[in-house]
Enzyme design. Sequence first.
Site, PDB file in Angstrom:
ATOM      1  N   HIS A  23       9.469   3.375 -11.244  1.00  0.00           N
ATOM      2  CA  HIS A  23       9.519   3.630  -9.802  1.00  0.00           C
ATOM      3  C   HIS A  23      10.889   3.288  -9.266  1.00  0.00           C
ATOM      4  O   HIS A  23      11.050   2.940  -8.112  1.00  0.00           O
ATOM      5  CB  HIS A  23       8.486   2.791  -9.068  1.00  0.00           C
ATOM      6  CG  HIS A  23       7.112   3.076  -9.520  1.00  0.00           C
ATOM      7  ND1 HIS A  23       6.477   2.323 -10.465  1.00  0.00           N
ATOM      8  CD2 HIS A  23       6.264   4.063  -9.186  1.00  0.00           C
ATOM      9  CE1 HIS A  23       5.289   2.837 -10.685  1.00  0.00           C
ATOM     10  NE2 HIS A  23       5.130   3.890  -9.930  1.00  0.00           N
ATOM     11  N   ILE A  40       8.644   2.871   5.403  1.00  0.00           N
ATOM     12  CA  ILE A  40       8.061   4.217   5.508  1.00  0.00           C
ATOM     13  C   ILE A  40       6.565   4.202   5.219  1.00  0.00           C
ATOM     14  O   ILE A  40       5.809   4.951   5.810  1.00  0.00           O
ATOM     15  CB  ILE A  40       8.774   5.277   4.629  1.00  0.00           C
ATOM     16  CG1 ILE A  40       8.854   4.832   3.192  1.00  0.00           C
ATOM     17  CG2 ILE A  40      10.133   5.628   5.172  1.00  0.00           C
ATOM     18  CD1 ILE A  40       9.325   5.946   2.253  1.00  0.00           C
ATOM     19  N   GLY A  41       6.122   3.316   4.322  1.00  0.00           N
ATOM     20  CA  GLY A  41       4.682   3.215   4.042  1.00  0.00           C
ATOM     21  C   GLY A  41       3.926   2.758   5.286  1.00  0.00           C
ATOM     22  O   GLY A  41       2.889   3.327   5.651  1.00  0.00           O
ATOM     23  N   THR A  83       0.736  -1.114  -1.720  1.00  0.00           N
ATOM     24  CA  THR A  83      -0.110  -2.286  -1.615  1.00  0.00           C
ATOM     25  C   THR A  83      -0.450  -2.604  -0.168  1.00  0.00           C
ATOM     26  O   THR A  83      -1.590  -2.842   0.189  1.00  0.00           O
ATOM     27  CB  THR A  83       0.638  -3.504  -2.180  1.00  0.00           C
ATOM     28  OG1 THR A  83       1.190  -3.141  -3.437  1.00  0.00           O
ATOM     29  CG2 THR A  83      -0.282  -4.674  -2.340  1.00  0.00           C
ATOM     30  N   SER A  84       0.589  -2.613   0.676  1.00  0.00           N
ATOM     31  CA  SER A  84       0.352  -3.075   2.031  1.00  0.00           C
ATOM     32  C   SER A  84      -0.601  -2.132   2.766  1.00  0.00           C
ATOM     33  O   SER A  84      -1.392  -2.576   3.594  1.00  0.00           O
ATOM     34  CB  SER A  84       1.662  -3.217   2.779  1.00  0.00           C
ATOM     35  OG  SER A  84       2.302  -1.966   2.836  1.00  0.00           O
ATOM     36  N   ARG A 128       5.111  -5.940  -6.599  1.00  0.00           N
ATOM     37  CA  ARG A 128       6.280  -5.402  -7.284  1.00  0.00           C
ATOM     38  C   ARG A 128       7.437  -6.377  -7.289  1.00  0.00           C
ATOM     39  O   ARG A 128       8.265  -6.363  -8.185  1.00  0.00           O
ATOM     40  CB  ARG A 128       6.805  -4.185  -6.514  1.00  0.00           C
ATOM     41  CG  ARG A 128       5.994  -2.962  -6.643  1.00  0.00           C
ATOM     42  CD  ARG A 128       6.831  -1.835  -6.066  1.00  0.00           C
ATOM     43  NE  ARG A 128       6.032  -0.746  -5.576  1.00  0.00           N
ATOM     44  CZ  ARG A 128       5.307   0.046  -6.328  1.00  0.00           C
ATOM     45  NH1 ARG A 128       5.226  -0.165  -7.608  1.00  0.00           N
ATOM     46  NH2 ARG A 128       4.629   1.038  -5.805  1.00  0.00           N
ATOM     47  N   GLY A 156       6.256  -7.752   3.861  1.00  0.00           N
ATOM     48  CA  GLY A 156       4.884  -7.624   4.349  1.00  0.00           C
ATOM     49  C   GLY A 156       4.536  -8.723   5.347  1.00  0.00           C
ATOM     50  O   GLY A 156       3.800  -8.493   6.320  1.00  0.00           O
TER      51      GLY A 156
HETATM   52  P1  ADP Z   1       4.318  -1.692  -2.556  1.00  0.00           P
HETATM   53  O1  ADP Z   1       4.543  -3.089  -3.028  1.00  0.00           O
HETATM   54  O2  ADP Z   1       3.137  -1.055  -3.217  1.00  0.00           O
HETATM   55  O3  ADP Z   1       5.570  -0.868  -2.567  1.00  0.00           O
HETATM   56  P2  ADP Z   1       4.720  -2.127   0.269  1.00  0.00           P
HETATM   57  O4  ADP Z   1       6.179  -2.065  -0.024  1.00  0.00           O
HETATM   58  O5  ADP Z   1       4.218  -1.300   1.402  1.00  0.00           O
HETATM   59  O6  ADP Z   1       3.856  -1.827  -1.024  1.00  0.00           O
HETATM   60  O7  ADP Z   1       4.328  -3.610   0.631  1.00  0.00           O
HETATM   61  C1  ADP Z   1       4.927  -4.708   0.018  1.00  0.00           C
HETATM   62  C2  ADP Z   1       4.282  -5.955   0.601  1.00  0.00           C
HETATM   63  O8  ADP Z   1       2.927  -6.020   0.194  1.00  0.00           O
HETATM   64  C3  ADP Z   1       4.897  -7.233   0.101  1.00  0.00           C
HETATM   65  O9  ADP Z   1       6.007  -7.582   0.881  1.00  0.00           O
HETATM   66  C4  ADP Z   1       3.768  -8.224   0.261  1.00  0.00           C
HETATM   67  O10 ADP Z   1       3.741  -8.809   1.552  1.00  0.00           O
HETATM   68  C5  ADP Z   1       2.537  -7.371   0.155  1.00  0.00           C
HETATM   69  N1  ADP Z   1       1.844  -7.605  -1.112  1.00  0.00           N
HETATM   70  C6  ADP Z   1       2.165  -7.165  -2.342  1.00  0.00           C
HETATM   71  N2  ADP Z   1       1.249  -7.580  -3.237  1.00  0.00           N
HETATM   72  C7  ADP Z   1       0.332  -8.314  -2.547  1.00  0.00           C
HETATM   73  C8  ADP Z   1      -0.859  -9.018  -2.886  1.00  0.00           C
HETATM   74  N3  ADP Z   1      -1.298  -9.034  -4.123  1.00  0.00           N
HETATM   75  N4  ADP Z   1      -1.537  -9.641  -1.898  1.00  0.00           N
HETATM   76  C9  ADP Z   1      -1.079  -9.626  -0.630  1.00  0.00           C
HETATM   77  N5  ADP Z   1       0.026  -8.981  -0.254  1.00  0.00           N
HETATM   78  C10 ADP Z   1       0.722  -8.335  -1.189  1.00  0.00           C
HETATM   79 MG    MG Z   2       7.259  -1.436  -1.544  1.00  0.00          MG
END
Ligand code: ADP
Ligand code: MG
Length: 592
Positions: A217, A400-401, A441-442, A540, A555
Amino acid sequence: MTRLWNEPADFADEMIDGFVAANGRYVRRVPGGVVRSTTSPAGQVAVVIGGGSGHYPAFGGLVGPGLAHGAAMGNLFASPSTQQVHAVAKAADNGGGVFFTYGNYAGDVLNFDAAEERLRAEGVACETVTVTDDIFSATADEKHKRRGIAGDLTVFRIAGAAAAAGADLAEVTRLAQHANERTRSFGVAFTGCTLPGADHPLFTVPEGRMAIGLGIHGEPGIDETGIPTADGLAELLVEKLLAEVPEGVDAVRGARVVPLLNGLGSLKYEEMFVVYRRIAQLLTDAGIEIVDPHVGEYCTSFDMAGTSLTLFWLDDALASLWESPVDTPAYRRGSVAPQERSDTAAAADVADVIEPGDEASRAVAATVLAAVRTIAETVDAHVDELGRLDAIAGDGDHGIGMQRGSHAALAAAETVVAAGAGARTTLTRAADAWADKAGGTSGALWGVILHAIAAKLGDEGRPEASAVAAGVAAGSRGVTDYGKAEVGDKTLVDALVPFTSTLTQAVDAGASLTDAWRSAADAATRAAAATADLLPRMGRARTHGQNSVGTPDPGAVSLALIVTAIGETLATGAADTAAAETSTKENAHGTA
Ligand code: ADP
Ligand code: MG
């Protein structure tokens, strides 16, 4: 660089449309992805794979007889939502249960797990094996944390072959698990990839240098060196993989191995053949028996220039499953008997009926709508900053998500409020739309939070402040149940937990919702800022943890910004309500 697109936001959807138009022999479109367009025997275990788009032939290109029954296809590099995974699994199910297998990424795990839970509640048996082949993404004692790269294919194939041979769900799971334990990969990259419409690559590798241990990714590599010769690269790949021979392989000499040299998107086949020539020599020199070598593109990362080597260590059971025929859009082995086409008549759309809320709840729904609008506006105002924070240790898509999710939620809330929905229906629809469209994730976690709050609001009457606080507390528990992060792991949990406890305490002590919310938002803001000192242990960001020390978690920051802005909306709303009550009283007096 990606050159051709219409609207970047429509790219993944339009890509799936075209892929299905070109491969109707194999696949048909269903909400959330694709399933086989051919029939499967009743009772056969359905193998469902999936992940973000941008990895073709993973994942849709691997659906067909002998391999997967369906693929959930998310947005570019974003996990499919819970709804997408659920819908694809439902369409793929043959009555023998659903076997999920996909690369071990936090967003995928969250959404597939949530879909699995929903399916189980509906009486569908489910099992999962996440693929963890990338040896550079975590140490051998933390193998379960490794991510999945091109080794996906070996695990998918063993699961597909076992299902085709009539194995039951437990046996498919056991064999796929076994295949995963015997699959190891290691990759390198020379350039990053650029998503459609983006004006710069997700990451760059300096000219003439090679990143070692890349993810698919665009997660940056773990180490960097000068670019070796083709032979030098072959030696590096083989050396690293022979240094981590799976348990259960007694001796390298005499072992049977399927080597898979994977191109990540813009490496030439010719270059890979030059590298493979030396890989084959080295494996043979080590006394390894090479079985069915694969050189090509099996799991790409958009237009990234790079390659990975996977070694799949066979035993008798795996070797015989490996012989079974496969026929999919992008991957064929042996000859599969002609298949009967399934009835592709799309199920009639179920009319969307919205139960109207009572008058009091419709008034609350208006506040819910205002809050969702505030969320979308807050995210818009901070989208670049959130992306920048996420790019430091994650993949840069948090802004963007959140934008995709909150705007989908706003559109859904507007539609149902116009149709007379109460508060619960409004927020539930907003939560579903958010989780469905955000990806990542978020997005899934915000869906969980909003769902839990919605359940306490009801569609009748005006909820007490204590009901809202209970909803937030349930959402917070839901987030830790799904995401498994604890306070201190550097995630949004670090802001959500103090927000929840401050809100609950203040409401219990008799504060108004508005006052309690604002003090809770202050607690969340302080806690989000304090995440700067932490090392990430989840999601990640974990792999590139050290980079993020000194920067707060994206997040947690977005959560704090959002709850702060909602606090202001509530305060304005409370003032409006008070004013409205006064004027209603005045009217009542006037007409009396
Ligand atoms: P992705 O990690 O899938 O790219 P985003 O970038 O939208 O999703 O979101 C990242 C945020 O998700 C992180 O900054 C963190 O706050 C939150 N996050 C990631 N993994 C977890 C988890 N297992 N539990 C709670 N929050 C998480
Ligand atoms: Mg992310």
